[in-house]
Design a protein around this motif. Structure first.
Motif, PDB file in Angstrom:
ATOM      1  N   GLN A  47      -7.750  -8.925  -8.114  1.00  0.00           N
ATOM      2  CA  GLN A  47      -8.061  -7.580  -7.651  1.00  0.00           C
ATOM      3  C   GLN A  47      -9.209  -7.030  -8.479  1.00  0.00           C
ATOM      4  O   GLN A  47      -9.263  -7.270  -9.684  1.00  0.00           O
ATOM      5  N   ALA A  51      -9.771   6.883  -8.745  1.00  0.00           N
ATOM      6  CA  ALA A  51      -9.242   6.442  -7.454  1.00  0.00           C
ATOM      7  C   ALA A  51      -8.797   4.986  -7.553  1.00  0.00           C
ATOM      8  O   ALA A  51      -9.520   4.129  -8.060  1.00  0.00           O
ATOM      9  N   PHE A  52      -7.587   4.730  -7.096  1.00  0.00           N
ATOM     10  CA  PHE A  52      -7.037   3.381  -7.119  1.00  0.00           C
ATOM     11  C   PHE A  52      -7.242   2.760  -5.749  1.00  0.00           C
ATOM     12  O   PHE A  52      -6.466   2.953  -4.834  1.00  0.00           O
ATOM     13  N   THR A  53      -8.357   2.067  -5.637  1.00  0.00           N
ATOM     14  CA  THR A  53      -8.690   1.401  -4.385  1.00  0.00           C
ATOM     15  C   THR A  53      -9.059  -0.048  -4.686  1.00  0.00           C
ATOM     16  O   THR A  53     -10.234  -0.414  -4.712  1.00  0.00           O
ATOM     17  N   ARG A  87      -9.901  -3.879  -4.548  1.00  0.00           N
ATOM     18  CA  ARG A  87     -10.520  -4.811  -3.599  1.00  0.00           C
ATOM     19  C   ARG A  87      -9.914  -6.167  -3.904  1.00  0.00           C
ATOM     20  O   ARG A  87     -10.050  -6.671  -5.020  1.00  0.00           O
ATOM     21  N   TYR A  90     -10.756  -3.434  -9.517  1.00  0.00           N
ATOM     22  CA  TYR A  90     -10.626  -1.983  -9.536  1.00  0.00           C
ATOM     23  C   TYR A  90     -10.917  -1.469 -10.932  1.00  0.00           C
ATOM     24  O   TYR A  90     -10.782  -2.175 -11.914  1.00  0.00           O
ATOM     25  N   TRP A  91     -11.366  -0.215 -10.996  1.00  0.00           N
ATOM     26  CA  TRP A  91     -11.688   0.472 -12.235  1.00  0.00           C
ATOM     27  C   TRP A  91     -12.651  -0.324 -13.121  1.00  0.00           C
ATOM     28  O   TRP A  91     -12.579  -0.293 -14.336  1.00  0.00           O
ATOM     29  N   ALA A 100       0.915   3.979  -3.015  1.00  0.00           N
ATOM     30  CA  ALA A 100       0.296   5.251  -2.608  1.00  0.00           C
ATOM     31  C   ALA A 100       0.503   6.395  -3.602  1.00  0.00           C
ATOM     32  O   ALA A 100      -0.461   7.086  -3.932  1.00  0.00           O
ATOM     33  N   ALA A 105       0.831  -1.209   0.000  1.00  0.00           N
ATOM     34  CA  ALA A 105       0.000   0.000   0.000  1.00  0.00           C
ATOM     35  C   ALA A 105       0.864   1.257   0.000  1.00  0.00           C
ATOM     36  O   ALA A 105       0.546   2.233  -0.684  1.00  0.00           O
ATOM     37  N   ALA A 126      -1.758   5.819  -6.517  1.00  0.00           N
ATOM     38  CA  ALA A 126      -3.149   6.002  -6.116  1.00  0.00           C
ATOM     39  C   ALA A 126      -3.484   7.486  -5.985  1.00  0.00           C
ATOM     40  O   ALA A 126      -4.544   7.931  -6.413  1.00  0.00           O
ATOM     41  N   GLU A 127      -2.562   8.242  -5.424  1.00  0.00           N
ATOM     42  CA  GLU A 127      -2.778   9.680  -5.257  1.00  0.00           C
ATOM     43  C   GLU A 127      -2.924  10.366  -6.619  1.00  0.00           C
ATOM     44  O   GLU A 127      -3.841  11.154  -6.836  1.00  0.00           O
ATOM     45  N   THR A 147      -6.209   9.319  -8.334  1.00  0.00           N
ATOM     46  CA  THR A 147      -7.350   9.951  -7.689  1.00  0.00           C
ATOM     47  C   THR A 147      -7.520  11.387  -8.177  1.00  0.00           C
ATOM     48  O   THR A 147      -8.637  11.838  -8.421  1.00  0.00           O
TER      49      THR A 147
END
Length: 151
Positions: free
Chosen positions: A56, A33-35, A37, A58-59, A21, A17, A24-25, A28
């Motif tokens: 994973q 947003a790169f979150t 699951r 995402y998107w 980061a 993570a 992801a920043e 976003t």
């Protein structure tokens, strides 16, 4: 102070993570947003976990990173069952589709048999073989509209 580069053996969840980061920043700020699951489906018997699926979401897509079924359990439909369960999770999450990559010497026939279509290839990876990227569209709404040709 300029940071140093350190090679690590395996990134745990917290370290991963922290490495992701900055990406992801940035994403976003671009409204992506790169979150992710994480999805983990384990094959388990009385001896513990041996194989399974790691992915994973995402998107709007699921990426299957790992699908592994031990040789002794092959031919029992476990690979198909893992894929189907992952696809159900992806569909429940509202994903457009699922993508995965494999190698020409591993399991492209398996992915084709469960409805995946190739969308890219990386030649000589490893030498003399290919890395093949597959996708499966889950939502009919995600398919491009057919275009009519002039008669």
């Amino acid at each position: 102070m300029t940071p140093t580069i350190e090679r690590l053996e395996l990134a745990d969840t917290d370290l991963r993570a922290r490495i992701v980061a900055p990406l992801a920043e940035y994403s976003t700020r671009k409204d992506f947003a790169f979150t992710p699951r994480y999805v983990t489906l384990a094959l388990k018997d009385e001896n513990g976990v041996d194989g399974g699926l790691i992915g994973q979401v995402y998107w709007g897509w699921m990426h299957i990173e790992i699908l592994a079924v031990p040789q002794r359990w092959r031919g029992r439909g476990l690979g198909r069952a893992l894929i189907e369960q992952a696809e159900a999770i992806a569909a429940e999450a509202g994903c457009t589709g699922v993508w995965v990559d494999t190698y020409s010497f591993q399991s492209p026939g398996f992915y084709e048999a469960v409805g995946y279509l190739p969308f890219g290839r990386l030649a000589d990876y490893p030498e003399g073989e290919e890395r093949i990227f597959f996708q499966k569209i889950l939502s009919a709404a995600a398919l491009p509209a057919e275009t009519e040709t002039a008669a």
